[in-house]
Design a protein around this motif. Structure first.
Motif, PDB file in Angstrom:
ATOM      1  N   PHE A 104       0.840  -1.193   0.000  1.00  0.00           N
ATOM      2  CA  PHE A 104       0.000   0.000   0.000  1.00  0.00           C
ATOM      3  C   PHE A 104       0.880   1.249   0.000  1.00  0.00           C
ATOM      4  O   PHE A 104       1.100   1.864   1.041  1.00  0.00           O
ATOM      5  N   PRO A 105       1.402   1.644  -1.161  1.00  0.00           N
ATOM      6  CA  PRO A 105       2.300   2.804  -1.206  1.00  0.00           C
ATOM      7  C   PRO A 105       1.573   4.102  -0.855  1.00  0.00           C
ATOM      8  O   PRO A 105       0.367   4.240  -1.077  1.00  0.00           O
ATOM      9  N   SER A 106       2.317   5.041  -0.292  1.00  0.00           N
ATOM     10  CA  SER A 106       1.760   6.339   0.067  1.00  0.00           C
ATOM     11  C   SER A 106       1.485   7.143  -1.201  1.00  0.00           C
ATOM     12  O   SER A 106       2.162   6.973  -2.200  1.00  0.00           O
ATOM     13  N   PRO A 107       0.512   8.041  -1.133  1.00  0.00           N
ATOM     14  CA  PRO A 107       0.272   8.888  -2.298  1.00  0.00           C
ATOM     15  C   PRO A 107       1.478   9.785  -2.546  1.00  0.00           C
ATOM     16  O   PRO A 107       2.143  10.212  -1.594  1.00  0.00           O
TER      17      PRO A 107
END
Length: 97
Positions: free
Chosen positions: A61-64
């Motif tokens: 779940f990569p950060s925006p």
């Protein structure tokens, strides 16, 4: 925090999504998303030893990208405009003037 490593481990043992959700004390949706993202990223249990839990969560779940930056208002301009008759902060916020 969700234990993504445990979700992948239990999936490799053949448990279904409901059993994994119950064992990890998370929602079934979380399990489905985790497994889908892991499949997209070609991650499977056992994971590499150098991959920490934090790195695993960042991979799944990569950060925006980037942080939103807000421009500070020109307070001198606001002060000058507020001295005029009929000018309100609402008009200045809306950019009507």
């Amino acid at each position: 925090m969700t234990n993504y490593r445990e979700i992948l481990r239990l999936n490799s043992l053949g448990l279904n999504n409901s059993q994994i959700a119950e064992a990890c004390d998370c929602s079934r949706t979380t399990v489905v998303q985790t497994l889908r993202f892991a499949k997209d990223k070609s991650l499977a249990y056992p994971l590499p030893k150098e991959m920490s839990d934090k790195k695993l969560a960042g991979t799944l779940f990569p950060s925006p990208p980037g942080k939103i930056k807000y421009k500070m208002p020109d307070y001198e301009y606001v002060y000058r405009e507020m001295q005029k008759k009929g000018v309100t902060l609402n008009l200045l916020w809306l950019g009507v003037l």
